[in-house]
Structures are given as C-alpha cells and as structure tokens.
Design an enzyme around this catalytic site. Structure first.
Site, PDB file in Angstrom:
ATOM      1  N   LYS A  50       0.836  -1.197   0.000  1.00  0.00           N
ATOM      2  CA  LYS A  50       0.000   0.000   0.000  1.00  0.00           C
ATOM      3  C   LYS A  50       0.872   1.249   0.000  1.00  0.00           C
ATOM      4  O   LYS A  50       1.922   1.289   0.636  1.00  0.00           O
ATOM      5  CB  LYS A  50      -0.919  -0.026   1.228  1.00  0.00           C
ATOM      6  CG  LYS A  50      -1.997   1.062   1.249  1.00  0.00           C
ATOM      7  CD  LYS A  50      -2.915   0.875   2.443  1.00  0.00           C
ATOM      8  CE  LYS A  50      -3.983   1.966   2.512  1.00  0.00           C
ATOM      9  NZ  LYS A  50      -4.901   1.770   3.662  1.00  0.00           N
ATOM     10  N   SER A 125      -9.762   2.071   2.689  1.00  0.00           N
ATOM     11  CA  SER A 125      -8.845   2.779   1.828  1.00  0.00           C
ATOM     12  C   SER A 125      -7.844   1.863   1.119  1.00  0.00           C
ATOM     13  O   SER A 125      -7.160   2.300   0.189  1.00  0.00           O
ATOM     14  CB  SER A 125      -8.061   3.803   2.668  1.00  0.00           C
ATOM     15  OG  SER A 125      -7.271   3.160   3.657  1.00  0.00           O
ATOM     16  N   SER A 149     -10.286  -0.433   6.967  1.00  0.00           N
ATOM     17  CA  SER A 149      -9.719  -0.242   5.640  1.00  0.00           C
ATOM     18  C   SER A 149      -8.979  -1.437   5.065  1.00  0.00           C
ATOM     19  O   SER A 149      -8.539  -1.395   3.928  1.00  0.00           O
ATOM     20  CB  SER A 149      -8.778   0.970   5.648  1.00  0.00           C
ATOM     21  OG  SER A 149      -9.511   2.155   5.789  1.00  0.00           O
TER      22      SER A 149
END
Length: 447
Positions: A50, A125, A149
């Site tokens: 990420k 996210s 998330s």
C-alpha cells in the site's frame, strides 16, 4: 495464482520467472488501476505494498498530490521483516488519499475498479491492495486498517483481510492517519496465507513506542478442528441488507456444522461507534497532517510569503475529503469544543472496549458483518455521511484495539462477494485464525 504458502517453496529461478509473468499480467490490465507502479526488485516472493508504507528509494505518496516527489529514505519495519523472511516488495498499490475514504475514489491517481464488477468500488482505503489480490495480480498484499480499511475492501473483492491487535505489528514507517487506531495487516487469497504473512510482519520493534513487544506465532499451531464458543449478534444486523443477513445465516449454520457453540449476545448501538470514531480519527489526523507544509518534503506551491506558501501548498495538495477531515479535527480540538466532543468521544471509546470485554468473558469469537451491503456502485457513497455510515460494523474493532479477520462467505444474485468478519479478544490472534480457518473450510467459498 499460486498461494503464498506455495510461493515460499519456489526456487529463485522459478520466482524470477513468475515475477516477470506477473508484471506482464499487470501491464496487460491497466484499467483496474490497482497498481501505481511496479518495482520488480529482489529475489523474494512478490508482495504488493500500500502506498502509505515506506519502502526505501520508492516514491511513497499516500495517494496524495502533496507528496508527489517524495522518495522514502528508509524501510518501514514491516518491509524489513518481509525481506528477512524471503519476501520482497513488488509494487505500490492505490489507496484513498491518506487512507481517508471507503471506496478508493479519493486517490490522486484516480479510482481503482472492483475486479469482480468494474461498475462497483473495490472498497477503501486499501482498495488497491484488495483489487490486486482479488484480480490475481498479487499473491498477497499489505494494507492498513484505521476503521475497517483492510476488512471492508477484502469483503468487497472476495479475499481475506486481517486487522491485528493494536500494537502487534509495528507502525514504524506507516504514513499515519490516526495513530491510536492504525494497524498494518495482511490481505491474501486464503486464511492460511493470512496467518503466514501475519507471522512474518508481526512482533516486537523498539522503533515503535506503541508496539506491544510480543513475538508469538500462530501458523505452527493453526487448528481448524478446535471447538469454540462464538457469539452472534441478531439485533446488530437491523441496518444490514438482505444479502448480508443471508450470508450471516449461512455462516452460522456452517459454524454449527463444524461443531462450534453458537450463543446470542448484544452490542451497543453502532451510532455511538460512528460518533466516537470520527471525532477521534479526525482529531488525530489533524495533528498528523500538520507536518505536510511543503517546506521539508513533497509538493510546494510558492506563495507571497511563508504563511501564504503554507496555505497554497495545503490548499492545492490535499483533496476534498482530507480537507474535510482536517477541518472537523480542528473543530473538535478547539478550545470551545474539546470537552464537548473529544473528551466525550474518549469516554465513549472506553465504554465500547468494556462492552467487548463483557462479551469475551465467556465467548471465544464474535461473528459480525463487515459492511451493510455488498460493494456499492461508483457514486453511491458520494455524500460524506453515506460513506461514514458504511463503516458502521468495522470501526468499533479499531476503537477497542482488537484483532479481526474478514473472509468471503457467499455471493449475491449479481455475483458480488459477501464477506463477514470474526473478532477476537486482544492478543488472541491464535483463536481468531483457528476459527477463521474452520469457517473457511466449512463454507468452501468458490471464486
């Protein structure tokens, strides 16, 4: 796509060939927009990372314009742990800007598509992480979970996503959203892979003052045959769609068939979770994002003077959702409202934690929804309040610092995956993985 467990047995030659094939597959599917870039470096098993986790010499931007041009000067602890275990960071994957969102639509790089249905969001996210694994463009990925998330995008994309106990995985090198809530965790194709990756990235770290300093491993003791007492929450599902209710009933029957004891319990109204979470998270975000001023690193817009440079840089560098949360955070921390909002939120957070502790006094796990619906279509959560309410089932876990794991249970009539989560008591990841593996085996979900 081979599993992480299998990939760890491949020779260097086999791994390099696989990575070349994987890179070609990613380049052939640009429309998904899961990857921001691919860095085929190292000899280890490729893991997608990420865009808010520091990888030395990579551009790391947290999905934001304000960090364009920033190059990470060091590795996050989890990256060092990966490389020490024979894995390697392979590519940077998309995310909501500074992890603030539930759909991955707020990224500077544009939206990521759901690999099951391109008209629907992948969640957020960590939407890029989930989409990459769900599409077979990654063996596994690292995400971060502040209020769901990891678990919510995992549920939307039909994969496994695990949020560890707060303090079990080092936050050193993670771009902070809300420091008392954030945790890095694994996103994988199955529960066993999640346990393997969790064992690799978890453990003590003197660089992180919030680290719990615990190094126990779960994979050597995984036991899907262990009989557990699992709490279900009938009243908690009142705001969930029929797809979620049907999957919940299916999971209960599967757990019963596997020999687990099912008991009913009650959770406090989730509206208190929403209130406490968004006050806490935005207050901490306001403080964490104050460092992004264009002076030390990242994008700068030169103004007429120093103050104007700050204003222009932040006005142009941050997106609408980040600005909204900064404003809200400053409001709840202001002198006239600190007691009325922030202090009350912390008291509510303590009540939420106590509620979980009462339930875990005589049960091993809690079965809960992850989201009220399956992955919505793009634009359906365009109103901020609708997006905030979509986190209703995940945020209490972060407020209480507990571990939880999302796994796919079924598909609805449109073919969209429906995921549920199991929640465990703090630092009881062993029970969480044992129960999750048992449920996964009993469900036998087919992609």
């Amino acid at each position: 796509m081979i599993t992480l467990k299998k990939a760890l047995t491949l020779s260097t030659e086999e791994l390099n060939k696989f990575k070349d094939e994987l890179k070609a597959k990613i380049e052939a599917n640009p429309e998904l927009n899961a990857y921001i870039d691919v860095n085929n470096v190292g000899d280890g098993v490729p893991i997608a990372i990420k865009d808010n986790i520091q990888v030395k010499d990579w551009s790391v931007t947290s999905g934001s314009n304000i960090l364009q041009g920033y190059i990470a000067p060091y590795n996050a602890t989890v990256i060092d742990k990966l490389t020490n275990a024979g894995l390697s960071p392979f590519g940077r994957v998309n995310m909501d800007e500074f992890a603030m969102g539930s759909t991955t639509e707020s990224s500077f790089y544009g939206k990521t598509l759901n690999p099951i249905n391109a008209d629907r969001v992948p969640g957020g996210s960590s939407g890029g992480s989930a989409a990459a694994v769900g599409a077979g463009l990654a063996i596994a990925a690292l995400g971060s979970d502040t209020g769901g998330s990891i678990r919510q995008p995992a549920a939307f994309c039909g994969i496994v996503g695990m949020k560890p106990t707060y303090g079990r995985v080092s936050r050193y090198g993670l771009g902070a959203y809300a420091s008392s809530l954030d945790q890095i965790g694994p996103m994988t194709q199955n529960v066993e892979d999640a346990a393997i990756l969790y064992d690799i990235i978890s453990g003590s770290d003197e660089k992180d003052s919030t680290n719990a300093g615990r190094d126990e491993k779960v994979t050597p003791n995984l036991n899907a045959d262990r009989k557990l007492t699992i709490a279900v929450l009938p009243e908690y599902l009142k705001d969930a769609s029929q797809d979620i209710k049907d999957a919940y009933a299916k999971a209960i029957e599967a757990l019963k068939s596997a020999g687990h004891t099912i008991v009913e319990r009650e959770m406090m109204d989730a509206k208190f979770d929403i209130s406490a979470y968004y006050i806490t998270a935005t207050a901490e975000a306001t403080t964490n994002l104050a460092r992004y001023d264009g002076i030390r690193y990242g994008n700068r817009v030169d103004g007429k003077n120093l103050e104007d440079t700050f204003i222009q840089t932040r006005s142009n560098g941050f997106g609408d959702e980040v600005k909204r949360r900064i404003l809200l955070g400053n409001f709840v921390l202001s002198s006239g409202y600190y007691e009325a909002y922030y202090v009350k939120a912390q008291k509510t957070r303590h009540i939420i934690k106590d509620n979980f502790e009462r339930i875990f006094a005589d049960v091993d796990l809690i079965l809960s929804p992850v989201a009220p619906t399956v992955a919505p279509k793009f634009g359906e959560l365009s109103k901020p309040m609708d997006m905030y309410l979509s986190d209703i089932y995940t945020i209490s876990v972060n407020l209480a610092g507990l571990p939880a794991l999302s796994l796919p249970i079924s598909k609805n009539t449109d073919g969209m995956p429906v995921g549920l989560q199991l929640i465990a008591a703090a630092f009881d990841e062993q029970t969480l993985f044992d129960g999750s593996l048992s449920l996964e085996t009993a469900i036998n979900y087919q992609k």
